[in-house]
Design a protein around this motif. Structure first.
Motif, PDB file in Angstrom:
ATOM      1  N   PRO A  93     -15.052  40.484  19.008  1.00 39.25           N
ATOM      2  CA  PRO A  93     -14.967  39.977  20.518  1.00 39.25           C
ATOM      3  C   PRO A  93     -14.807  40.520  21.809  1.00 39.25           C
ATOM      4  N   THR A  94     -14.318  42.085  21.607  1.00 40.53           N
ATOM      5  CA  THR A  94     -14.055  43.124  22.328  1.00 40.53           C
ATOM      6  C   THR A  94     -15.381  43.214  23.263  1.00 40.53           C
ATOM      7  N   GLU A  95     -16.493  43.521  22.811  1.00 38.46           N
ATOM      8  CA  GLU A  95     -18.061  43.472  23.433  1.00 38.46           C
ATOM      9  C   GLU A  95     -18.431  42.554  23.758  1.00 38.46           C
ATOM     10  N   VAL A  96     -17.564  40.934  23.106  1.00 40.08           N
ATOM     11  CA  VAL A  96     -18.642  39.889  23.750  1.00 40.08           C
ATOM     12  C   VAL A  96     -17.651  39.864  25.356  1.00 40.08           C
ATOM     13  N   LEU A  97     -16.613  40.260  25.181  1.00 39.09           N
ATOM     14  CA  LEU A  97     -15.630  39.722  26.574  1.00 39.09           C
ATOM     15  C   LEU A  97     -15.975  40.922  27.068  1.00 39.09           C
ATOM     16  N   HIS A  98     -16.355  42.308  26.997  1.00 36.65           N
ATOM     17  CA  HIS A  98     -17.290  43.148  27.770  1.00 36.65           C
ATOM     18  C   HIS A  98     -18.135  42.230  28.446  1.00 36.65           C
ATOM     19  N   LYS A  99     -19.465  42.559  27.503  1.00 40.07           N
ATOM     20  CA  LYS A  99     -20.283  41.622  28.710  1.00 40.07           C
ATOM     21  C   LYS A  99     -19.984  40.898  29.321  1.00 40.07           C
ATOM     22  N   VAL A 100     -19.166  39.947  29.288  1.00 44.62           N
ATOM     23  CA  VAL A 100     -18.357  38.700  30.727  1.00 44.62           C
ATOM     24  C   VAL A 100     -17.884  39.350  31.645  1.00 44.62           C
ATOM     25  N   SER A 101     -17.534  40.576  31.431  1.00 49.47           N
ATOM     26  CA  SER A 101     -16.752  41.392  31.747  1.00 49.47           C
ATOM     27  C   SER A 101     -17.997  42.284  33.641  1.00 49.47           C
ATOM     28  N   ILE A 102     -18.562  42.725  32.617  1.00 49.25           N
ATOM     29  CA  ILE A 102     -20.088  43.488  33.170  1.00 49.25           C
ATOM     30  C   ILE A 102     -20.835  42.288  34.133  1.00 49.25           C
ATOM     31  N   GLY A 103     -20.733  41.320  34.160  1.00 48.96           N
ATOM     32  CA  GLY A 103     -21.682  39.754  34.528  1.00 48.96           C
ATOM     33  C   GLY A 103     -22.574  39.242  34.097  1.00 48.96           C
ATOM     34  N   ILE A 104     -22.531  39.707  32.437  1.00 44.37           N
ATOM     35  CA  ILE A 104     -23.399  38.827  31.162  1.00 44.37           C
ATOM     36  C   ILE A 104     -23.116  37.882  31.172  1.00 44.37           C
ATOM     37  N   LYS A 105     -23.435  37.125  31.464  1.00 48.99           N
ATOM     38  CA  LYS A 105     -23.112  35.608  30.671  1.00 48.99           C
ATOM     39  C   LYS A 105     -24.523  34.785  30.874  1.00 48.99           C
ATOM     40  N   PRO A 106     -24.061  33.529  29.730  1.00 49.93           N
ATOM     41  CA  PRO A 106     -23.135  34.093  28.480  1.00 49.93           C
ATOM     42  C   PRO A 106     -24.077  34.876  28.222  1.00 49.93           C
ATOM     43  N   PRO A 107     -22.651  35.698  27.296  1.00 53.56           N
ATOM     44  CA  PRO A 107     -22.660  37.180  26.271  1.00 53.56           C
ATOM     45  C   PRO A 107     -23.505  37.383  25.447  1.00 53.56           C
ATOM     46  N   THR A 108     -23.098  35.778  24.468  1.00 56.57           N
ATOM     47  CA  THR A 108     -24.112  36.098  23.515  1.00 56.57           C
ATOM     48  C   THR A 108     -24.840  34.321  23.608  1.00 56.57           C
ATOM     49  N   THR A 109     -24.731  33.687  22.447  1.00 56.48           N
ATOM     50  CA  THR A 109     -24.989  32.725  22.092  1.00 56.48           C
ATOM     51  C   THR A 109     -23.782  32.177  21.430  1.00 56.48           C
ATOM     52  N   VAL A 110     -23.882  30.258  20.976  1.00 55.36           N
ATOM     53  CA  VAL A 110     -22.537  30.369  20.335  1.00 55.36           C
ATOM     54  C   VAL A 110     -21.962  30.387  19.171  1.00 55.36           C
ATOM     55  N   ALA A 111     -24.115  30.141  18.142  1.00 59.85           N
ATOM     56  CA  ALA A 111     -23.533  30.024  16.875  1.00 59.85           C
ATOM     57  C   ALA A 111     -23.490  31.494  16.635  1.00 59.85           C
ATOM     58  N   ASN A 112     -23.822  32.840  17.169  1.00 67.08           N
ATOM     59  CA  ASN A 112     -23.084  34.320  17.017  1.00 67.08           C
ATOM     60  C   ASN A 112     -21.824  34.513  17.425  1.00 67.08           C
ATOM     61  N   LEU A 113     -20.877  34.158  18.623  1.00 66.50           N
ATOM     62  CA  LEU A 113     -20.146  34.585  18.278  1.00 66.50           C
ATOM     63  C   LEU A 113     -19.148  33.221  17.315  1.00 66.50           C
ATOM     64  N   ILE A 114     -19.019  32.530  17.022  1.00 68.75           N
ATOM     65  CA  ILE A 114     -18.676  31.846  16.218  1.00 68.75           C
ATOM     66  C   ILE A 114     -18.634  32.792  14.855  1.00 68.75           C
ATOM     67  N   PHE A 115     -19.735  33.664  14.406  1.00 68.71           N
ATOM     68  CA  PHE A 115     -20.115  34.254  13.090  1.00 68.71           C
ATOM     69  C   PHE A 115     -18.850  35.343  13.789  1.00 68.71           C
ATOM     70  N   VAL A 116     -18.610  35.974  15.465  1.00 66.53           N
ATOM     71  CA  VAL A 116     -18.136  37.316  15.451  1.00 66.53           C
ATOM     72  C   VAL A 116     -16.471  36.814  15.228  1.00 66.53           C
ATOM     73  N   LEU A 117     -16.149  35.586  15.666  1.00 59.61           N
ATOM     74  CA  LEU A 117     -14.963  35.354  15.273  1.00 59.61           C
ATOM     75  C   LEU A 117     -14.122  34.776  14.074  1.00 59.61           C
ATOM     76  N   PHE A 118     -14.971  34.377  13.422  1.00 61.08           N
ATOM     77  CA  PHE A 118     -14.791  34.213  12.120  1.00 61.08           C
ATOM     78  C   PHE A 118     -14.637  35.360  11.389  1.00 61.08           C
TER      79      PHE A 118
END
Length: 369
Positions: A160-185
């Motif tokens: 989750p930290t890596e995802v938020l870091h990418k958002v903070s430096i302007g990378i949007k979306p930072p990843t795909t929704v499928a990968n994010l769900i894997f990360v969150l779980f």
């Protein structure tokens, strides 16, 4: 209590999932939500980026699968031809995404592999394409794992930290929704501590029977927006609690009194489930009969190095017992990991496995007629 979880329900070959098992109403709430809030990771190159419309959750998830390099041509064509199949396939993939199925599950009643079990989900298999185009869970997860942005093919965001870091430096979306769900779980405990009160946790969104479906869907969509679009953006799923508690998800308020009327199976769905179980039993019986009538392959003579270890037997003609180590060794050296999951293996092992499966089905009142 939050944090306490029973092991996932164990299914037998031929079982069918109820609406409660599949969390049908939660899936319906997620895939019918009409908020256009998510950045499209696959925008039309002919449309200026500033004019690219935002996506709903359903559009984001379905299009992610369609753009996966491991989405098979037949599945992609079926999804494009039938929007109902596209949504139902995506809902089943979502259940694989959140770990509701293990990779042994197949949705093909004619699967022969002894390493797979057949399950049906009548409430999510209403499209005409469902009987012929659904893949096994291992292939669904492979499709989801390859749902990545072009710039993260070799190193996708893993925390989750890596995802938020990418958002903070302007990378949007930072990843795909499928990968994010894997990360969150994968980081479910961290999610519970960061975003939920002590009365709830992350997994309550997918299992709590005493929390209304719309409340759980709202909390999950809030969480996806928080990580995909950024914590500083106005979140369309925010509630009064999130406004006064930055970083906290909408409250998961538990209902009191009578049980909630959610995930109620229809009579037709139960009938379809029983019919598919019987169809699976009949298929296993046919395969078992075929295996019983086919001659067994003759055992090859042992190599000299093996014969040295066989001389201890008092009865040279007696079968040599196979240890678990031998069995594992044979599997590793005889099976191709990426081969089709419906290949046939050692016929004697298949026959024994089929006999056991038939015994289970017979114990459920589905014996030979």
């Amino acid at each position: 209590m939050p944090g306490e979880r029973k092991a996932h329900k164990q299914y037998e070959d031929g079982d069918f999932l109820t609406r409660e098992d599949a969390q049908f109403d939660l899936l319906y709430a997620l895939f019918t939500d009409e908020h256009h809030a998510f950045t499209d990771p696959n925008p039309d190159p002919d449309v200026p980026l500033a004019q690219t419309p935002l996506c709903t959750f359903a559009e984001l998830y379905v299009n992610g699968i369609l753009n996966s390099p491991k989405c098979s041509t037949t599945v992609r064509q079926a999804m494009l031809a039938d929007p109902l199949f596209a949504v139902e396939y995506s809902k089943l993939a979502f259940l694989a995404n959140i770990g509701r199925f293990n990779t042994r599950v197949s949705f093909d009643p004619h699967i022969r592999s002894t390493h797979k079990i057949y399950l049906s989900v009548p409430s999510l298999m209403t499209s005409p394409f469902s009987m012929s185009h659904l893949q096994d869970v291992s292939r669904m997860k492979s499709t989801l794992r390859s749902c990545l942005l072009n710039d993260e093919k070799n190193c996708p965001a893993a925390t989750p930290t890596e995802v938020l870091h990418k958002v903070s430096i302007g990378i949007k979306p930072p990843t795909t929704v499928a990968n994010l769900i894997f990360v969150l779980f994968t980081h479910a405990q961290v999610m519970s501590k960061l975003h939920f009160t002590s009365d709830n946790d992350f997994l309550d969104m997918f299992s709590a029977k005493d929390i209304p479906v719309m409340t759980r869907a709202r909390a999950f969509l809030w969480l996806l927006f928080y990580y995909l679009e950024g914590p500083d953006r106005p979140n369309p799923w925010a509630d009064a609690h999130t406004l006064v508690s930055p970083g906290k998800a909408p409250l998961l308020v538990r209902a009191e009194g009578a049980p909630l009327l959610q995930n109620v199976d229809t009579r037709k769905e139960n009938q379809v489930g029983q019919t598919m179980r019987e169809k699976r039993r009949h298929f296993l019986q046919i395969v078992h009969q075929e295996m019983s009538t086919e001659p067994m392959a003759q055992e090859p003579a042992p190599r000299p190095s093996e014969a040295i270890h066989l001389t201890h037997s008092a009865n040279p003609s007696a079968p040599i017992p196979q240890t678990m180590l031998h069995h594992a060794w044979n599997l590793v050296h005889s099976l191709e990991p990426l081969q089709d999951s419906d290949e046939e293996y050692d016929k004697r092992d298949v026959q024994v496995d089929l006999e056991r499966r038939l015994q289970v089905l017979q114990s459920l009142g589905l014996g030979s007629s």
